[in-house]
Design an enzyme around this catalytic site. Structure first.
Site, PDB file in Angstrom:
ATOM      1  N   GLY A   7       0.860  -1.072  -0.071  1.00 58.36           N
ATOM      2  CA  GLY A   7       0.244   0.123  -0.042  1.00 58.36           C
ATOM      3  C   GLY A   7       0.873   1.116   0.032  1.00 58.36           C
ATOM      4  O   GLY A   7       0.414   2.438   0.193  1.00 58.36           O
ATOM      5  N   GLU A  35      -1.665  -6.275   8.373  1.00 54.40           N
ATOM      6  CA  GLU A  35      -0.420  -7.416   8.736  1.00 54.40           C
ATOM      7  C   GLU A  35      -0.686  -7.783   9.985  1.00 54.40           C
ATOM      8  O   GLU A  35      -0.878  -7.127  10.993  1.00 54.40           O
ATOM      9  CB  GLU A  35       0.754  -6.431   8.520  1.00 54.40           C
ATOM     10  CG  GLU A  35       1.379  -6.112   7.126  1.00 54.40           C
ATOM     11  CD  GLU A  35       2.516  -5.269   7.108  1.00 54.40           C
ATOM     12  OE1 GLU A  35       2.887  -4.798   8.209  1.00 54.40           O
ATOM     13  OE2 GLU A  35       2.799  -4.856   6.030  1.00 54.40           O
ATOM     14  N   ASP A  63       8.279  -6.468   4.349  1.00 50.29           N
ATOM     15  CA  ASP A  63       8.138  -5.955   5.337  1.00 50.29           C
ATOM     16  C   ASP A  63       9.484  -5.303   5.973  1.00 50.29           C
ATOM     17  O   ASP A  63      10.488  -6.048   5.772  1.00 50.29           O
ATOM     18  CB  ASP A  63       7.618  -6.823   6.483  1.00 50.29           C
ATOM     19  CG  ASP A  63       6.950  -6.149   7.770  1.00 50.29           C
ATOM     20  OD1 ASP A  63       6.344  -5.168   7.582  1.00 50.29           O
ATOM     21  OD2 ASP A  63       7.159  -6.648   8.943  1.00 50.29           O
ATOM     22  N   ALA A  64       9.383  -3.965   6.305  1.00 48.12           N
ATOM     23  CA  ALA A  64      10.665  -3.262   6.543  1.00 48.12           C
ATOM     24  C   ALA A  64      10.563  -2.454   7.797  1.00 48.12           C
ATOM     25  O   ALA A  64       9.444  -2.393   8.380  1.00 48.12           O
ATOM     26  CB  ALA A  64      10.809  -2.094   5.295  1.00 48.12           C
ATOM     27  N   PHE A 144      11.039   7.866   7.703  1.00 48.64           N
ATOM     28  CA  PHE A 144      12.360   8.010   8.686  1.00 48.64           C
ATOM     29  C   PHE A 144      13.474   8.471   7.507  1.00 48.64           C
ATOM     30  O   PHE A 144      14.443   8.577   8.012  1.00 48.64           O
ATOM     31  CB  PHE A 144      12.729   6.790   9.251  1.00 48.64           C
ATOM     32  CG  PHE A 144      11.695   6.182  10.148  1.00 48.64           C
ATOM     33  CD1 PHE A 144      11.199   6.973  11.317  1.00 48.64           C
ATOM     34  CD2 PHE A 144      10.999   4.972   9.806  1.00 48.64           C
ATOM     35  CE1 PHE A 144      10.459   6.524  12.265  1.00 48.64           C
ATOM     36  CE2 PHE A 144      10.034   4.515  10.708  1.00 48.64           C
ATOM     37  CZ  PHE A 144       9.657   5.207  11.935  1.00 48.64           C
ATOM     38  N   ASP A 145      13.212   8.563   6.278  1.00 49.88           N
ATOM     39  CA  ASP A 145      14.305   9.192   5.547  1.00 49.88           C
ATOM     40  C   ASP A 145      15.236  10.201   5.738  1.00 49.88           C
ATOM     41  O   ASP A 145      16.574  10.114   5.871  1.00 49.88           O
ATOM     42  CB  ASP A 145      13.936   9.257   3.885  1.00 49.88           C
ATOM     43  CG  ASP A 145      13.938   7.665   3.289  1.00 49.88           C
ATOM     44  OD1 ASP A 145      14.163   6.797   3.854  1.00 49.88           O
ATOM     45  OD2 ASP A 145      13.067   7.771   2.206  1.00 49.88           O
TER      46      ASP A 145
END
Ligand code: ITT
Length: 186
Positions: A7, A35, A63-64, A144-145
């Site tokens: 998504g 999830e 999933d990260a 979070f980049d």
């Protein structure tokens, strides 16, 4: 053709970039699947199995998460929830008073789950080491980049274009492992 179930459109953009290099066609479907809570590996296996069964074709899911050492690897598997609640400013607050880069060590991890009808799911783990900056830097990427500093580039993910990030990111590493396996096993 591989179907990427997610998504998150940023993930799709990064994956398209990577798959193009390997000459594999990618389509994207958002199944709106909830999830389960668990390790990245458990979530990827469950998601891939569910989606392959539902669509009756080969799929990948990912999933990260961001794992920060001094916070006992938080937010980790709670990354999505934490991003939506306390956000980047909340993370910075939790790390208040920790000024040494070495003590702000963090890793991004990405697990790709692959599954196809009548085969058991397989997983591929990609990681990238870095550290959490003292304040957000850069306005590219997502989530979070702007917090994640990559020493080899002397930049945060937030300062890199999607194309630059997808040359060496945690997602690049997991997808590359998957593609190498897929090319020799399909
Ligand atoms: P899916 O539909 O693919 O599940 P998602 O955004 O919910 O999309 P995850 O469940 O894998 O993705 O959650 C991981 C969270 O970790 C994600 O929402 C971000 O907050 C963060 N994250 C993962 N990869 C990231 C990256 O490359 N850059 C910044 N933040 C990332």
């Amino acid at each position: 053709m591989i179907t990427f179930i997610t998504g998150n459109n940023h993930k799709v953009e990064e994956a398209e970039n990577i798959f193009q290099k390997f000459n594999i066609e990618l389509e994207h479907i958002d199944l709106g699947y909830t999830e389960p809570q668990g390790t990245l590996e458990e979530v990827a296996i469950a998601g891939a199995k569910y989606a392959a069964g539902k669509l009756n074709k080969p799929v990948i899911v990912e999933d990260a998460g961001l794992f920060i050492k001094v916070l006992d690897w938080f937010p980790g598997t709670y990354s999505s929830y934490v991003q939506d609640t306390i956000g980047n400013q909340g993370i910075l607050k939790l790390m208040n008073g920790i000024s040494n880069t070495k003590d702000r060590y963090a890793e991004f991890r990405s697990v790709i789950g692959y599954c196809a009808p009548n085969i058991e799911p397989k997983i591929f783990l990609g990681e990238l080491s870095g550290s959490i900056v003292l304040e957000e830097k850069g306005d590219k990427g997502f989530a979070f980049d702007p917090l994640f500093y990559v020493p080899e580039k002397d930049k945060t993910f937030g300062e890199l274009t999607t194309n630059e990030k997808s040359q060496f990111s945690h997602r690049r590493n997991s997808l590359e492992l998957f593609v190498n396996w897929y090319k020799s096993n399909r």
